[in-house]
Design a protein around this motif. Structure first.
Motif, PDB file in Angstrom:
ATOM      1  N   UNK A  73       0.813  -1.216   0.000  1.00 14.50           N
ATOM      2  CA  UNK A  73       0.000   0.000   0.000  1.00 14.50           C
ATOM      3  C   UNK A  73       0.846   1.264   0.000  1.00 14.50           C
ATOM      4  N   UNK A  74       2.118   1.181   0.428  1.00  9.23           N
ATOM      5  CA  UNK A  74       3.010   2.343   0.447  1.00  9.23           C
ATOM      6  C   UNK A  74       4.033   2.311  -0.685  1.00  9.23           C
ATOM      7  N   UNK A  75       3.776   1.498  -1.701  1.00  4.42           N
ATOM      8  CA  UNK A  75       4.666   1.366  -2.861  1.00  4.42           C
ATOM      9  C   UNK A  75       5.958   0.624  -2.548  1.00  4.42           C
ATOM     10  N   UNK A  76       6.062  -0.006  -1.395  1.00  7.95           N
ATOM     11  CA  UNK A  76       7.273  -0.755  -1.064  1.00  7.95           C
ATOM     12  C   UNK A  76       7.265  -2.079  -1.838  1.00  7.95           C
ATOM     13  N   UNK A  77       8.329  -2.386  -2.595  1.00  8.28           N
ATOM     14  CA  UNK A  77       8.374  -3.675  -3.281  1.00  8.28           C
ATOM     15  C   UNK A  77       8.474  -4.804  -2.261  1.00  8.28           C
ATOM     16  N   UNK A  78       7.511  -5.738  -2.326  1.00  8.40           N
ATOM     17  CA  UNK A  78       7.333  -6.741  -1.286  1.00  8.40           C
ATOM     18  C   UNK A  78       7.292  -8.131  -1.898  1.00  8.40           C
ATOM     19  N   UNK A  79       7.969  -9.053  -1.254  1.00 10.50           N
ATOM     20  CA  UNK A  79       8.047 -10.419  -1.774  1.00 10.50           C
ATOM     21  C   UNK A  79       6.706 -11.132  -1.605  1.00 10.50           C
ATOM     22  N   UNK A  86      14.616   5.934   3.691  1.00  7.29           N
ATOM     23  CA  UNK A  86      14.151   5.902   2.307  1.00  7.29           C
ATOM     24  C   UNK A  86      12.651   5.692   2.297  1.00  7.29           C
ATOM     25  N   UNK A  87      11.943   6.457   1.486  1.00  4.47           N
ATOM     26  CA  UNK A  87      10.513   6.241   1.273  1.00  4.47           C
ATOM     27  C   UNK A  87      10.293   5.999  -0.216  1.00  4.47           C
ATOM     28  N   UNK A  88       9.757   4.807  -0.544  1.00  4.22           N
ATOM     29  CA  UNK A  88       9.613   4.373  -1.915  1.00  4.22           C
ATOM     30  C   UNK A  88       8.447   5.087  -2.619  1.00  4.22           C
ATOM     31  N   UNK A  89       8.642   5.383  -3.892  1.00  7.65           N
ATOM     32  CA  UNK A  89       7.543   5.859  -4.741  1.00  7.65           C
ATOM     33  C   UNK A  89       7.676   5.174  -6.096  1.00  7.65           C
ATOM     34  N   UNK A  90       6.689   4.335  -6.403  1.00 10.96           N
ATOM     35  CA  UNK A  90       6.711   3.617  -7.670  1.00 10.96           C
ATOM     36  C   UNK A  90       6.484   4.580  -8.832  1.00 10.96           C
ATOM     37  N   UNK A 134      10.823  12.308  -1.678  1.00 19.32           N
ATOM     38  CA  UNK A 134      11.202  13.716  -1.528  1.00 19.32           C
ATOM     39  C   UNK A 134      12.501  14.046  -2.253  1.00 19.32           C
ATOM     40  N   UNK A 135      13.509  13.184  -2.110  1.00 16.78           N
ATOM     41  CA  UNK A 135      14.837  13.499  -2.621  1.00 16.78           C
ATOM     42  C   UNK A 135      14.993  13.004  -4.066  1.00 16.78           C
ATOM     43  N   UNK A 136      15.840  13.663  -4.854  1.00 18.41           N
ATOM     44  CA  UNK A 136      15.993  13.295  -6.267  1.00 18.41           C
ATOM     45  C   UNK A 136      16.881  12.052  -6.456  1.00 18.41           C
ATOM     46  N   UNK A 137      16.377  10.943  -5.911  1.00 18.42           N
ATOM     47  CA  UNK A 137      17.067   9.668  -6.010  1.00 18.42           C
ATOM     48  C   UNK A 137      16.188   8.688  -6.781  1.00 18.42           C
ATOM     49  N   UNK A 138      16.781   7.983  -7.736  1.00 21.15           N
ATOM     50  CA  UNK A 138      16.053   6.985  -8.523  1.00 21.15           C
ATOM     51  C   UNK A 138      16.649   5.600  -8.261  1.00 21.15           C
ATOM     52  N   UNK A 139      15.775   4.628  -8.146  1.00 15.89           N
ATOM     53  CA  UNK A 139      16.162   3.255  -7.862  1.00 15.89           C
ATOM     54  C   UNK A 139      15.490   2.356  -8.890  1.00 15.89           C
ATOM     55  N   UNK A 140      16.265   1.497  -9.516  1.00 17.40           N
ATOM     56  CA  UNK A 140      15.715   0.518 -10.454  1.00 17.40           C
ATOM     57  C   UNK A 140      16.082  -0.880  -9.985  1.00 17.40           C
ATOM     58  N   UNK A 141      15.073  -1.715  -9.819  1.00 14.68           N
ATOM     59  CA  UNK A 141      15.285  -3.117  -9.477  1.00 14.68           C
ATOM     60  C   UNK A 141      15.221  -3.942 -10.763  1.00 14.68           C
ATOM     61  N   UNK A 176      11.703   3.204  -9.339  1.00 14.02           N
ATOM     62  CA  UNK A 176      11.209   3.899  -8.154  1.00 14.02           C
ATOM     63  C   UNK A 176      11.959   5.217  -7.996  1.00 14.02           C
ATOM     64  N   UNK A 177      11.406   6.079  -7.161  1.00 12.24           N
ATOM     65  CA  UNK A 177      12.097   7.283  -6.720  1.00 12.24           C
ATOM     66  C   UNK A 177      11.833   7.450  -5.233  1.00 12.24           C
ATOM     67  N   UNK A 178      12.677   8.235  -4.579  1.00 12.39           N
ATOM     68  CA  UNK A 178      12.373   8.614  -3.206  1.00 12.39           C
ATOM     69  C   UNK A 178      11.239   9.638  -3.232  1.00 12.39           C
TER      70      UNK A 178
END
Length: 695
Positions: A28-34, A94-98, A116-123, A112-114
């Motif tokens: 529900x919070x955009x956290x990637x979950x197994x 870190x707060x995930x945003x899909x 608030x902060x300009x950080x991008x994450x790709x799984x 994903x992005x954080x």
């Protein structure tokens, strides 16, 4: 059918392979979950496994802990973190945003992005056969300190128990297999040495404590990295277990910022239902089909001059060895240490990679011509990452080594480590290696690395910690570049024996030197641990002289050959001094190896009887219509009767012909009752049996 499905209504992805399924979702919070990892399931059944995030029932216990696909530090997350960040203002959570995802047939990227902060994450997720490769990519528009960046968190299902399989060791005693109950809390396997290491290897397997070689579910995780690494298993009081793995070590950070992305190495995961034997065969197939650069080639029988000459190298001595090696049927002659200027011991010369004209008056060309004229390829030993303080290179460039200001420069084996993260060092190394290979027609490099990092500093560099990663990447890139420049070049990776064996180096090396310990009895155990993950076709194994220089033990020549023939056969003894009977036997066994080599190097391995005691141990390789069995009796006790050896991987509906005596056997009987071995009497008895399926 294998592939990737996105279940939009459930915000879930399902990755299906031939015999396994992997699934994850966004909570529900955009956290990637197994969601799931295990036997193959239809994608339509995965929603039955998706539950809602449960609320905390007190202030101390999270019912959802340990389910994150990449466990990130921050907030109320207390699981072993795979990702730890520190932003410029000191914020750590870190707060995930899909944002989006994209897929090809076998590659899933989730962006994903954080918040608030300009950080991008790709799984990243990519199936290679039944192995799932995972890695993480970080990018930022402002500088971010990355305290830890593992490639993946692997969540295992709830099992009755958890048992860990892994290897430990030291120099000359690598890859010793251990199986132990997984402790509660965190268990870390690691190397802080800048190399893969002799003391552990970057993989772990997990089962419920009931799996055997032939039965049971096994989960495995392996890291494709040749530098410092860590794998952490975490077992909670509620019963869940995860494996988190990546490059790096405590106290070493990464920096991500504009133009400075961070891509982690591949962490590969495998589920199998057929026990440790099936797991090993699946890993071997993955390495052969998706990792090794030339998997379909047959590795040549090699001769290496080191144990015959040490540093006492001369052109005539090498010619004599080459002539004797060719007469034995050797296909690759390798000139080891001592060929370059100033190298009369391990105290001097490293870094000055110029042919010693006192030993080779006309350079290496005449020796190379002799070797090629004898029908063999020519190989040479190098140690590009090292320098002796007693060398012209070090006197000219003392700043090129790893060091800290106002700290001693610790020497091991009388040498220091060059900083391959520096562009000038990388170019210097490529220049002389390119000329060595190109000017002399070198076919094979034995690439050694004989000490770990120390004083890993880089004075004047704004981000000195990056050398821990960049050194390894530079070594990989240099190997790749040389192979591109010289397509016929083949490489063996070595680090004081088995100190650099991993999926990362195997992507650019054709084989690895398994251990400096060539004692046949010790090698049975070393090779057993090696085979849990890595295939025989990449395992260099030598026959050397009695008594063995590590153990002092003397073992019959036939036994030594038979042990080495279970991998990539090499000879490393002083063959000029071998008596005529030994030379005749060696010629016979080299010819035998060439016959069975396709089965050993390309076949499926069945570990029939492991070397757990000093009795009989046995291996079987199956390839197409051929089967090869190696049987070894280490010691004979109490005149015990010999038991038939039950084989595996055969067709019960066919008969099998013994290639040596012509007898035929029912496949069903070989599987159900076994094959009489007929080993010679006494200690150190061994035998190679060849069977062919009768059409």
């Amino acid at each position: 059918m294998a592939g990737i499905r996105f279940l939009e209504d459930h915000r879930a992805w399902v990755l299906t392979a031939a015999s396994s399924t992997y699934a994850l979702r966004l909570d529900e919070d955009d956290v990637p979950t197994h969601v799931y990892w295990g036997p193959r399931l239809p994608a339509e059944d995965i929603p039955d496994l998706i539950g809602k995030t449960l609320p905390w029932w007190d202030g101390f216990n999270d019912p959802d802990e340990g389910r994150d696909e990449l466990a990130a530090d921050g907030g109320t997350k207390y699981w072993t973190p795979a990702l730890q960040l520190r932003f410029a203002d000191g914020t750590r959570a870190l707060e995930w945003r899909y944002q989006a995802h994209d897929t090809t047939q076998d590659h899933l990227k989730i962006h994903f992005a954080d918040r608030h902060y300009p950080l991008r994450i790709t799984l990243h997720y990519r199936h290679r056969g039944d192995v799932l490769e995972r890695w993480t990519e970080l990018a930022a528009e402002t500088d971010v300190e990355v305290v830890r960046a593992d490639s993946a968190t692997w969540v295992l299902p709830l099992l009755e128990d958890y048992r860990l399989s892994h290897v430990t060791g030291r120099w000359a005693a690598e890859t010793q297999l251990h199986r132990t109950s997984a402790p509660h809390g965190e268990t870390t396997f690691a190397s802080r040495r800048g190399i893969t290491g002799h003391h552990a290897n970057p993989w772990v397997m997990v089962d419920d404590a009931t799996a055997t070689e032939r039965h049971g579910e096994v989960y495995g995780v392996a890291l494709a990295w040749s530098g410092s690494w860590r794998l952490t298993t975490t077992r909670s009081s509620t019963g869940r277990l995860t494996v988190s793995g990546g490059f790096g070590q405590d106290g070493v950070t990464h920096r991500v910022g504009p133009g400075k992305p961070l891509v982690t190495p591949v962490a590969a995961g495998l589920y199998t239902a057929g026990g440790f034997g099936a797991a090993g065969r699946a890993w071997h197939a993955y390495v052969r089909e998706h990792v090794l650069p030339h998997p379909r080639e047959l590795r040549p029988v090699l001769y290496n001059s080191w144990e015959a000459t040490g540093f006492d190298v001369s052109e005539q001595g090498q010619r004599t060895l080459a002539e004797r090696a060719a007469a034995l049927g050797v296909e690759l002659f390798v000139l080891d240490d001592g060929w370059f200027r100033g190298r009369t011991s391990d105290h001097a010369g490293l870094g000055d990679w110029h042919v010693d004209r006192a030993r080779f008056p006309d350079g290496l060309g005449p020796l190379v011509d002799v070797v090629h004229g004898l029908g063999m390829k020519f190989g040479i030993w190098v140690e590009p990452e090292m320098v002796n303080p007693d060398s012209d290179l070090y006197r000219a460039h003392p700043d090129w080594v790893l060091h800290h200001p106002h700290r001693r420069r610790s020497e091991l084996r009388n040498q220091l480590v060059l900083n391959f993260a520096r562009p000038d060092v990388r170019e210097w190394a490529h220049d002389w290696l390119d000329r060595l290979v190109g000017d002399h027609g070198v076919d094979f490099l034995k690439w050694d690395m004989n000490r770990p990092f120390s004083e890993a500093g880089w004075p004047g560099e704004a981000d000195p910690d990056r050398l821990w990663v960049e050194h390894t990447r530079a070594v990989h890139a240099l190997m790749d570049r040389l192979r591109e420049d010289h397509p016929g070049l083949r490489i063996e990776a070595c680090s004081g024996g088995g100190g650099r064996i991993d999926l990362g180096v195997l992507a650019r090396a054709d084989q690895v030197w398994t251990s400096d310990n060539t004692d046949a009895l010790d090698r049975l155990r070393i090779q057993h641990g090696y085979s849990q993950l890595y295939p025989a076709g990449a395992m260099s194994a030598w026959v050397t002289d009695n008594p063995n220089f590590v153990t002092g033990r003397s073992v019959p020549l036939r036994f030594r050959f038979h042990v080495a023939m279970a991998g990539v056969l090499g000879i490393g003894g002083d063959i000029v001094r071998w008596p005529g009977d030994d030379l005749a036997l060696a010629r016979e066994l080299v010819a035998l190896y060439k016959d069975i080599r396709p089965v050993v190097q390309h076949g499926a391995l069945h570990r029939l009887r492991p070397p757990v005691d000093d009795g009989v141990t046995a291996l079987q390789y199956v390839h197409e219509d051929r089967t090869v069995v190696f049987a070894y009796r280490q010691a004979s006790h109490f005149n015990a009767p010999e038991r038939p050896l039950r084989l595996e991987g055969l067709d019960p509906a066919h008969r099998y012909v013994d290639s040596d005596d012509g007898t035929t056997h029912s496949g069903a009987v070989l599987l159900a009752r076994g094959l009489p071995l007929g080993l010679p009497t006494g200690d150190f008895a061994s035998k190679v049996l060849r069977l062919r399926r009768k059409i």
